[in-house]
Write a protein that holds these residues in place. Structure first.
Motif, PDB file in Angstrom:
ATOM      1  N   MET A   1       0.762  -1.305  -0.038  1.00 13.10           N
ATOM      2  CA  MET A   1      -0.076   0.013   0.050  1.00 13.10           C
ATOM      3  C   MET A   1       0.898   1.077  -0.094  1.00 13.10           C
ATOM      4  O   MET A   1       1.711   1.461   0.800  1.00 13.10           O
ATOM      5  CB  MET A   1      -0.761   0.000   1.245  1.00 13.10           C
ATOM      6  CG  MET A   1      -1.884   1.526   1.390  1.00 13.10           C
ATOM      7  SD  MET A   1      -2.757   0.877   2.945  1.00 13.10           S
ATOM      8  CE  MET A   1      -3.989   2.444   2.527  1.00 13.10           C
ATOM      9  N   PRO A   2       0.835   2.071  -0.986  1.00  7.75           N
ATOM     10  CA  PRO A   2       1.309   3.269  -1.229  1.00  7.75           C
ATOM     11  C   PRO A   2       1.345   4.151   0.285  1.00  7.75           C
ATOM     12  O   PRO A   2       0.209   4.337   1.084  1.00  7.75           O
ATOM     13  CB  PRO A   2       0.830   4.178  -2.091  1.00  7.75           C
ATOM     14  CG  PRO A   2      -0.228   3.309  -2.948  1.00  7.75           C
ATOM     15  CD  PRO A   2      -0.360   2.241  -2.131  1.00  7.75           C
ATOM     16  N   VAL A   3       2.326   4.715   0.697  1.00  7.60           N
ATOM     17  CA  VAL A   3       2.281   5.975   1.742  1.00  7.60           C
ATOM     18  C   VAL A   3       1.950   7.308   1.251  1.00  7.60           C
ATOM     19  O   VAL A   3       2.477   7.524   0.209  1.00  7.60           O
ATOM     20  CB  VAL A   3       3.765   5.919   2.331  1.00  7.60           C
ATOM     21  CG1 VAL A   3       3.818   6.816   3.354  1.00  7.60           C
ATOM     22  CG2 VAL A   3       4.475   4.322   2.727  1.00  7.60           C
ATOM     23  N   PRO A   4       1.111   7.616   2.175  1.00 11.48           N
ATOM     24  CA  PRO A   4       0.339   9.146   1.621  1.00 11.48           C
ATOM     25  C   PRO A   4       1.515  10.123   1.638  1.00 11.48           C
ATOM     26  O   PRO A   4       2.609   9.984   2.685  1.00 11.48           O
ATOM     27  CB  PRO A   4      -0.570   9.409   2.768  1.00 11.48           C
ATOM     28  CG  PRO A   4      -1.180   8.131   3.349  1.00 11.48           C
ATOM     29  CD  PRO A   4       0.257   7.066   3.175  1.00 11.48           C
ATOM     30  N   CYS A   5       1.320  11.121   0.816  1.00 10.20           N
ATOM     31  CA  CYS A   5       2.256  12.181   0.350  1.00 10.20           C
ATOM     32  C   CYS A   5       2.764  12.782   2.000  1.00 10.20           C
ATOM     33  O   CYS A   5       3.749  13.132   2.065  1.00 10.20           O
ATOM     34  CB  CYS A   5       1.716  13.152  -0.566  1.00 10.20           C
ATOM     35  SG  CYS A   5       3.045  14.405  -1.250  1.00 10.20           S
ATOM     36  N   SER A   6       1.455  12.951   2.617  1.00  7.59           N
ATOM     37  CA  SER A   6       1.813  13.898   3.902  1.00  7.59           C
ATOM     38  C   SER A   6       2.614  13.129   4.911  1.00  7.59           C
ATOM     39  O   SER A   6       3.677  13.723   5.675  1.00  7.59           O
ATOM     40  CB  SER A   6       0.385  14.306   4.718  1.00  7.59           C
ATOM     41  OG  SER A   6      -0.338  12.980   5.027  1.00  7.59           O
ATOM     42  N   LEU A   7       2.797  11.833   4.970  1.00  6.35           N
ATOM     43  CA  LEU A   7       3.133  11.240   5.928  1.00  6.35           C
ATOM     44  C   LEU A   7       4.954  11.106   5.326  1.00  6.35           C
ATOM     45  O   LEU A   7       5.643  11.163   6.144  1.00  6.35           O
ATOM     46  CB  LEU A   7       2.951   9.627   6.079  1.00  6.35           C
ATOM     47  CG  LEU A   7       1.836   9.385   6.651  1.00  6.35           C
ATOM     48  CD1 LEU A   7       1.217   7.913   6.615  1.00  6.35           C
ATOM     49  CD2 LEU A   7       1.673   9.850   7.967  1.00  6.35           C
ATOM     50  N   LEU A   8       5.187  10.864   4.260  1.00  6.20           N
ATOM     51  CA  LEU A   8       6.357  11.079   3.650  1.00  6.20           C
ATOM     52  C   LEU A   8       6.962  12.461   3.657  1.00  6.20           C
ATOM     53  O   LEU A   8       8.281  12.801   4.222  1.00  6.20           O
ATOM     54  CB  LEU A   8       6.435  10.980   2.140  1.00  6.20           C
ATOM     55  CG  LEU A   8       6.418   9.228   1.528  1.00  6.20           C
ATOM     56  CD1 LEU A   8       5.919   9.224   0.061  1.00  6.20           C
ATOM     57  CD2 LEU A   8       7.432   8.544   2.248  1.00  6.20           C
ATOM     58  N   SER A   9       6.154  13.421   3.613  1.00  3.64           N
ATOM     59  CA  SER A   9       6.625  14.977   3.874  1.00  3.64           C
ATOM     60  C   SER A   9       7.104  15.071   5.469  1.00  3.64           C
ATOM     61  O   SER A   9       7.953  15.564   5.538  1.00  3.64           O
ATOM     62  CB  SER A   9       5.564  15.961   3.685  1.00  3.64           C
ATOM     63  OG  SER A   9       6.193  17.034   3.569  1.00  3.64           O
ATOM     64  N   LYS A  88       9.237  12.756  -3.627  1.00  2.19           N
ATOM     65  CA  LYS A  88       9.510  13.231  -5.029  1.00  2.19           C
ATOM     66  C   LYS A  88       8.785  12.423  -6.103  1.00  2.19           C
ATOM     67  O   LYS A  88       8.003  12.789  -6.675  1.00  2.19           O
ATOM     68  CB  LYS A  88      10.924  13.708  -5.499  1.00  2.19           C
ATOM     69  CG  LYS A  88      11.121  14.173  -6.605  1.00  2.19           C
ATOM     70  CD  LYS A  88      12.353  14.435  -7.124  1.00  2.19           C
ATOM     71  CE  LYS A  88      12.782  15.789  -6.715  1.00  2.19           C
ATOM     72  NZ  LYS A  88      14.202  16.376  -6.987  1.00  2.19           N
ATOM     73  N   SER A  89       9.073  10.994  -5.809  1.00  3.60           N
ATOM     74  CA  SER A  89       8.439  10.028  -6.413  1.00  3.60           C
ATOM     75  C   SER A  89       6.695  10.145  -6.635  1.00  3.60           C
ATOM     76  O   SER A  89       6.106  10.231  -7.561  1.00  3.60           O
ATOM     77  CB  SER A  89       8.948   8.791  -6.418  1.00  3.60           C
ATOM     78  OG  SER A  89       8.183   7.824  -7.258  1.00  3.60           O
ATOM     79  N   TRP A  90       6.500  10.072  -5.222  1.00  2.15           N
ATOM     80  CA  TRP A  90       4.907  10.038  -4.864  1.00  2.15           C
ATOM     81  C   TRP A  90       4.205  11.606  -5.403  1.00  2.15           C
ATOM     82  O   TRP A  90       3.302  11.442  -5.927  1.00  2.15           O
ATOM     83  CB  TRP A  90       4.850  10.104  -3.354  1.00  2.15           C
ATOM     84  CG  TRP A  90       3.449   9.949  -3.087  1.00  2.15           C
ATOM     85  CD1 TRP A  90       2.599  11.015  -2.447  1.00  2.15           C
ATOM     86  CD2 TRP A  90       2.646   8.782  -2.865  1.00  2.15           C
ATOM     87  NE1 TRP A  90       1.294  10.593  -2.301  1.00  2.15           N
ATOM     88  CE2 TRP A  90       1.443   9.384  -2.461  1.00  2.15           C
ATOM     89  CE3 TRP A  90       2.642   7.330  -3.413  1.00  2.15           C
ATOM     90  CZ2 TRP A  90       0.296   8.435  -2.363  1.00  2.15           C
ATOM     91  CZ3 TRP A  90       1.623   6.780  -3.258  1.00  2.15           C
ATOM     92  CH2 TRP A  90       0.442   7.092  -3.006  1.00  2.15           C
ATOM     93  N   GLU A  91       4.863  12.681  -5.128  1.00  5.88           N
ATOM     94  CA  GLU A  91       4.432  14.029  -5.625  1.00  5.88           C
ATOM     95  C   GLU A  91       4.251  13.718  -7.092  1.00  5.88           C
ATOM     96  O   GLU A  91       2.993  14.426  -7.706  1.00  5.88           O
ATOM     97  CB  GLU A  91       5.382  14.947  -5.145  1.00  5.88           C
ATOM     98  CG  GLU A  91       5.191  15.307  -3.892  1.00  5.88           C
ATOM     99  CD  GLU A  91       6.145  16.545  -3.426  1.00  5.88           C
ATOM    100  OE1 GLU A  91       7.105  16.596  -4.101  1.00  5.88           O
ATOM    101  OE2 GLU A  91       5.806  16.951  -2.306  1.00  5.88           O
ATOM    102  N   GLN A  92       5.435  13.120  -7.733  1.00  7.92           N
ATOM    103  CA  GLN A  92       5.338  13.007  -9.373  1.00  7.92           C
ATOM    104  C   GLN A  92       4.021  12.049  -9.928  1.00  7.92           C
ATOM    105  O   GLN A  92       3.143  12.727 -10.810  1.00  7.92           O
ATOM    106  CB  GLN A  92       6.685  12.477  -9.877  1.00  7.92           C
ATOM    107  CG  GLN A  92       6.509  12.654 -11.404  1.00  7.92           C
ATOM    108  CD  GLN A  92       7.891  12.115 -11.955  1.00  7.92           C
ATOM    109  OE1 GLN A  92       8.660  11.972 -11.158  1.00  7.92           O
ATOM    110  NE2 GLN A  92       8.056  12.230 -13.283  1.00  7.92           N
ATOM    111  N   LYS A  93       3.868  11.045  -9.240  1.00 10.71           N
ATOM    112  CA  LYS A  93       2.929  10.179  -9.393  1.00 10.71           C
ATOM    113  C   LYS A  93       1.425  10.821  -9.193  1.00 10.71           C
ATOM    114  O   LYS A  93       0.448  10.859  -9.827  1.00 10.71           O
ATOM    115  CB  LYS A  93       2.846   8.886  -8.626  1.00 10.71           C
ATOM    116  CG  LYS A  93       3.792   8.162  -9.049  1.00 10.71           C
ATOM    117  CD  LYS A  93       4.193   6.843  -8.296  1.00 10.71           C
ATOM    118  CE  LYS A  93       5.064   5.931  -8.673  1.00 10.71           C
ATOM    119  NZ  LYS A  93       5.538   5.026  -7.862  1.00 10.71           N
ATOM    120  N   VAL A  94       1.256  11.597  -8.039  1.00 12.75           N
ATOM    121  CA  VAL A  94       0.061  12.324  -7.807  1.00 12.75           C
ATOM    122  C   VAL A  94      -0.446  13.342  -8.924  1.00 12.75           C
ATOM    123  O   VAL A  94      -1.446  13.447  -9.322  1.00 12.75           O
ATOM    124  CB  VAL A  94      -0.001  12.920  -6.326  1.00 12.75           C
ATOM    125  CG1 VAL A  94      -1.072  13.865  -6.231  1.00 12.75           C
ATOM    126  CG2 VAL A  94       0.117  11.865  -5.351  1.00 12.75           C
TER     127      VAL A  94
END
Length: 124
Positions: A1-9, A88-94
């Motif tokens: 399951m992908p990690v939400p962007c806010s958690l990565l940030s 960065k990868s997650w933000e790009q995918k979003v």
């Protein structure tokens, strides 16, 4: 399951803070080790046995602390870089997904689509 962007940030932020703290503590420990090295050298010149043993003990203590902190800082950097890369990868995918959704919505209301025909026949 992908990690939400806010958690990565949040992870990036926490990692940076932890690294800054470790770097600051390393610098303090290294400064203490240097101070005790000077004390040790002065004690050797003065042949003060009590001060020699105390200064040597403290010097070695702070050198060990500084060494562990330096290692910790070195180990943290790849982790911080990995979290930044994931973010960065997650933000790009979003962003790509948002663009895809927006372009598909925009395209469905133009041309010969049912949506476009409904807009053309309306007499608001």
């Amino acid at each position: 399951m992908p990690v939400p962007c806010s958690l990565l940030s949040e992870g990036v932020s926490h990692s940076r803070v932890a690294q800054e703290i470790a770097q600051r503590d390393y610098a303090k420990a290294q400064a203490e080790a240097d101070k005790w090295e000077q004390e040790y050298q002065l004690a050797l010149k003065g042949s003060n046995q009590d001060l020699i043993s105390q200064a040597k003990f403290q010097k070695e203590r702070y050198q060990a602390i500084a060494s562990r902190l330096k290692k910790l800082v070195g180990e943290q950097q790849p982790q911080v870089d990995a979290i930044k890369s994931s973010l960065k990868s997650w933000e790009q995918k979003v962003s790509e997904a948002q663009n895809k959704v927006l372009s598909s919505k925009g395209a469905s209301c133009f041309g010969g689509s049912p949506c476009a025909k409904a807009h053309a026949t309306r007499t608001d």
